[in-house]
Design a protein around this motif. Structure first.
Motif, PDB file in Angstrom:
ATOM      1  N   TRP A  61       0.010  -3.396  -7.375  1.00 22.31           N
ATOM      2  CA  TRP A  61      -0.606  -3.141  -6.221  1.00 22.31           C
ATOM      3  C   TRP A  61       0.417  -2.643  -5.178  1.00 22.31           C
ATOM      4  N   TRP A  62       1.780  -3.021  -5.102  1.00 18.87           N
ATOM      5  CA  TRP A  62       2.618  -2.583  -4.491  1.00 18.87           C
ATOM      6  C   TRP A  62       3.051  -1.013  -4.896  1.00 18.87           C
ATOM      7  N   ARG A  63       3.059  -0.832  -6.192  1.00 20.08           N
ATOM      8  CA  ARG A  63       3.413   0.541  -6.590  1.00 20.08           C
ATOM      9  C   ARG A  63       2.415   1.460  -6.227  1.00 20.08           C
ATOM     10  N   ASP A  64       0.999   0.789  -6.081  1.00 20.86           N
ATOM     11  CA  ASP A  64       0.023   1.923  -5.675  1.00 20.86           C
ATOM     12  C   ASP A  64       0.078   2.209  -4.170  1.00 20.86           C
ATOM     13  N   VAL A  65       0.464   0.867  -3.524  1.00 17.51           N
ATOM     14  CA  VAL A  65       0.674   1.238  -1.906  1.00 17.51           C
ATOM     15  C   VAL A  65       1.766   2.319  -1.696  1.00 17.51           C
ATOM     16  N   VAL A  66       2.728   2.343  -2.341  1.00 17.81           N
ATOM     17  CA  VAL A  66       3.821   3.414  -2.423  1.00 17.81           C
ATOM     18  C   VAL A  66       3.395   4.714  -2.770  1.00 17.81           C
ATOM     19  N   GLU A  67       2.801   4.862  -3.766  1.00 19.42           N
ATOM     20  CA  GLU A  67       2.317   6.015  -4.322  1.00 19.42           C
ATOM     21  C   GLU A  67       1.370   6.737  -3.342  1.00 19.42           C
ATOM     22  N   THR A  68       0.158   5.829  -2.896  1.00 23.86           N
ATOM     23  CA  THR A  68      -0.574   6.384  -2.033  1.00 23.86           C
ATOM     24  C   THR A  68      -0.084   6.710  -0.782  1.00 23.86           C
ATOM     25  N   ALA A  69       0.809   6.450  -0.183  1.00 24.74           N
ATOM     26  CA  ALA A  69       1.506   6.803   1.044  1.00 24.74           C
ATOM     27  C   ALA A  69       2.435   7.962   0.750  1.00 24.74           C
ATOM     28  N   ALA A  70       3.129   7.929  -0.326  1.00 23.83           N
ATOM     29  CA  ALA A  70       4.007   9.240  -0.788  1.00 23.83           C
ATOM     30  C   ALA A  70       3.087  10.496  -0.865  1.00 23.83           C
ATOM     31  N   THR A  71       1.689  10.260  -1.253  1.00 24.36           N
ATOM     32  CA  THR A  71       1.094  11.469  -1.486  1.00 24.36           C
ATOM     33  C   THR A  71       0.138  11.839  -0.415  1.00 24.36           C
ATOM     34  N   GLY A  72       0.276  11.121   0.805  1.00 23.06           N
ATOM     35  CA  GLY A  72      -0.473  11.391   1.960  1.00 23.06           C
ATOM     36  C   GLY A  72      -1.686  10.482   2.396  1.00 23.06           C
ATOM     37  N   GLY A  73      -1.885   9.533   1.341  1.00 22.92           N
ATOM     38  CA  GLY A  73      -2.947   8.674   1.565  1.00 22.92           C
ATOM     39  C   GLY A  73      -2.770   7.527   2.694  1.00 22.92           C
ATOM     40  N   THR A  74      -3.693   7.103   2.977  1.00 19.10           N
ATOM     41  CA  THR A  74      -3.696   5.839   4.041  1.00 19.10           C
ATOM     42  C   THR A  74      -3.483   4.561   3.575  1.00 19.10           C
ATOM     43  N   PRO A  75      -2.200   3.788   3.548  1.00 23.76           N
ATOM     44  CA  PRO A  75      -2.141   2.757   3.282  1.00 23.76           C
ATOM     45  C   PRO A  75      -3.282   1.575   3.627  1.00 23.76           C
ATOM     46  N   PRO A  76      -3.331   0.345   2.775  1.00 22.95           N
ATOM     47  CA  PRO A  76      -4.154  -0.800   3.099  1.00 22.95           C
ATOM     48  C   PRO A  76      -3.895  -1.354   4.604  1.00 22.95           C
ATOM     49  N   ALA A  77      -4.791  -2.043   5.117  1.00 28.00           N
ATOM     50  CA  ALA A  77      -4.714  -2.706   6.283  1.00 28.00           C
ATOM     51  C   ALA A  77      -4.066  -4.092   5.878  1.00 28.00           C
ATOM     52  N   HIS A  78      -2.691  -4.087   5.712  1.00 31.24           N
ATOM     53  CA  HIS A  78      -2.119  -5.231   5.387  1.00 31.24           C
ATOM     54  C   HIS A  78      -0.726  -5.261   6.255  1.00 31.24           C
ATOM     55  N   GLU A  79      -0.269  -6.343   6.648  1.00 25.96           N
ATOM     56  CA  GLU A  79       0.771  -6.784   7.768  1.00 25.96           C
ATOM     57  C   GLU A  79       1.992  -5.856   7.199  1.00 25.96           C
ATOM     58  N   VAL A  80       2.375  -5.756   5.979  1.00 28.31           N
ATOM     59  CA  VAL A  80       3.506  -5.036   5.463  1.00 28.31           C
ATOM     60  C   VAL A  80       3.397  -3.699   4.918  1.00 28.31           C
ATOM     61  N   ALA A  81       2.259  -3.578   4.089  1.00 31.35           N
ATOM     62  CA  ALA A  81       1.752  -2.430   3.525  1.00 31.35           C
ATOM     63  C   ALA A  81       1.513  -0.964   4.360  1.00 31.35           C
ATOM     64  N   ARG A  82       0.734  -1.490   5.573  1.00 27.01           N
ATOM     65  CA  ARG A  82       0.644  -0.406   6.624  1.00 27.01           C
ATOM     66  C   ARG A  82       1.692   0.103   7.143  1.00 27.01           C
TER      67      ARG A  82
END
Length: 251
Positions: A61-82
């Motif tokens: 899940w955290w790898r997906d967060v990092v990859e999504t952000a690195a490719t310009g996507g919006t991170p999930p609404a999470h207190e750390v992930a966002r």
């Protein structure tokens, strides 16, 4: 989903790094607090469940967060992930060391002791990449020296936690005094090598390694104390050491 929420998580779960971040200039805190909160979440993932598959899913899940952000996507609404994802999307934090850190944490899912040879790559992958992510974001360029400092800092923390790690079957395969002393000496050597580097803007992040030397020196002198859990430095002494490093502008 704010910097304050990340700071509160770090204050509760990682008070030493909380002090490091608070001693940094405000622009650096904007990077360090989400980074340290992310590290807490990833480090806990292998420990919060006895099911390896669930731990793998948490790390993925955290790898997906990092990859999504690195490719310009919006991170999930999470207190750390966002806030972390926003830093990555804005180009203020590199995704590469974060992804490598998550991958290195997969080894903690295995309830198996470490050999001495396994431990350094693991700590370079976790604590080393964490220190590098912060120092790089603040403008440091010498990855090799930063990772050496991160290894030493990670080793000091790992040795302080050795009794608990051993109880969870994640300690040392050879928990002899000779092995523990040799590890401490390896950490001291790495730290000395890192300190020969003239660091610049990354120093506020490097202060996370400030507490490593006294711990490693204590383990070198009395490895049995590490095995018995008798080496935790007093809180007052740690605070003074971090304060002194910040006042003199070093680490």
């Amino acid at each position: 989903m704010t910097l304050e929420a990340c700071a509160a998580l770090v204050e509760r779960g990682d008070p030493d790094r909380f002090r490091v971040a608070m001693a940094a200039p405000p622009p650096a805190r904007e990077i360090l607090f989400p980074l340290y909160a992310f590290n807490l979440e990833v480090a806990r993932a292998p420990w919060v469940t006895k099911e390896p598959m669930l731990a793998e899913m948490r790390l993925q899940w955290w790898r997906d967060v990092v990859e999504t952000a690195a490719t310009g996507g919006t991170p999930p609404a999470h207190e750390v992930a966002r806030p972390l994802g926003d830093l990555i999307r804005e180009g203020r934090l590199s995704a590469e060391p974060l992804d490598a850190l998550i991958e290195a944490r997969r080894r903690d899912i295995e309830a198996e002791p470490f050999t001495a040879a396994e431990l350094r790559p693991h700590l370079e992958g976790t604590a080393g990449n964490l220190l590098w992510a912060g120092a790089q974001a603040l403008g440091e360029a010498d990855r090799n020296a930063v990772v050496k400092a991160g290894f030493a800092a990670g080793l000091a923390s790992w040795l302080l936690a050795l009794p608990d790690l051993a109880a969870a079957n994640r300690g040392l395969a050879d928990p002899s005094n000779a092995t523990v002393r040799a590890l401490a000496e390896e950490g001291l050597t790495a730290l000395a090598q890192a300190r020969r580097t003239r660091f610049g803007p990354g120093v506020p992040a490097l202060r996370a390694a400030t507490l490593a030397r006294p711990v490693l020196k204590a383990v070198q002198a009395d490895p049995e104390a590490a095995l018995q859990g008798g080496l935790a430095p007093p809180e007052g002494r740690k605070r003074l050491r971090l304060l002194w490093a910040a006042l003199r502008g070093g680490w």
